[in-house]
Design a protein around this motif. Sequence first.
Motif, PDB file in Angstrom:
ATOM      1  N   UNK A 101      22.590   4.808  26.453  1.00  0.00           N
ATOM      2  CA  UNK A 101      21.702   3.728  26.872  1.00  0.00           C
ATOM      3  C   UNK A 101      21.638   2.668  25.804  1.00  0.00           C
ATOM      4  N   UNK A 102      21.669   1.465  26.254  1.00  0.00           N
ATOM      5  CA  UNK A 102      21.367   0.322  25.413  1.00  0.00           C
ATOM      6  C   UNK A 102      22.315   0.027  24.284  1.00  0.00           C
ATOM      7  N   UNK A 103      22.294  -1.201  23.908  1.00  0.00           N
ATOM      8  CA  UNK A 103      23.082  -1.717  22.790  1.00  0.00           C
ATOM      9  C   UNK A 103      22.126  -2.410  21.843  1.00  0.00           C
ATOM     10  N   UNK A 104      22.348  -2.242  20.554  1.00  0.00           N
ATOM     11  CA  UNK A 104      21.555  -2.889  19.532  1.00  0.00           C
ATOM     12  C   UNK A 104      22.521  -3.664  18.640  1.00  0.00           C
ATOM     13  N   UNK A 105      22.180  -4.914  18.346  1.00  0.00           N
ATOM     14  CA  UNK A 105      22.962  -5.704  17.405  1.00  0.00           C
ATOM     15  C   UNK A 105      22.147  -5.870  16.140  1.00  0.00           C
ATOM     16  N   UNK A 106      22.711  -5.445  15.020  1.00  0.00           N
ATOM     17  CA  UNK A 106      22.067  -5.582  13.718  1.00  0.00           C
ATOM     18  C   UNK A 106      22.801  -6.685  12.978  1.00  0.00           C
ATOM     19  N   UNK A 107      22.038  -7.673  12.497  1.00  0.00           N
ATOM     20  CA  UNK A 107      22.654  -8.778  11.774  1.00  0.00           C
ATOM     21  C   UNK A 107      22.405  -8.595  10.276  1.00  0.00           C
ATOM     22  N   UNK A 108      23.286  -9.183   9.498  1.00  0.00           N
ATOM     23  CA  UNK A 108      23.173  -9.059   8.033  1.00  0.00           C
ATOM     24  C   UNK A 108      22.000  -9.844   7.510  1.00  0.00           C
TER      25      UNK A 108
END
Length: 108
Positions: A101-108
């Motif tokens: 489930x779901x996608x997470x985008x982590x930015x620098x």
Amino acid sequence: MAKIQISFQDNSDNEDEFRIYRGTATPVTTSDTLIATLTHDGVSWSISGTGTNLEISQGSNNSPSSTGDTYIVLYDENSAGDYYFGVLASNAVGDSAISTSGQVTVTA
């Protein structure tokens, strides 16, 4: 760094543990990174794994034989990127399929 929250509902009435995997593509598989294992000692759930600053919040039933509880796992993700998460239930007979489930985008 980002605080990641993973929520899932317990649809199993015979699990010994839940395992949470993190992948960089879907579908998430057991070959991906195992970040947390939730186990029950007959009284309460505990959490261990490779995730940084792991925390667990659980539903009111607090029993591995109860269904319908929602569990929330928090951890710190230190690397930028797109991540997918999957949860499976496991017991002495074997593992359930991983629910992705779901996608997470982590930015620098």
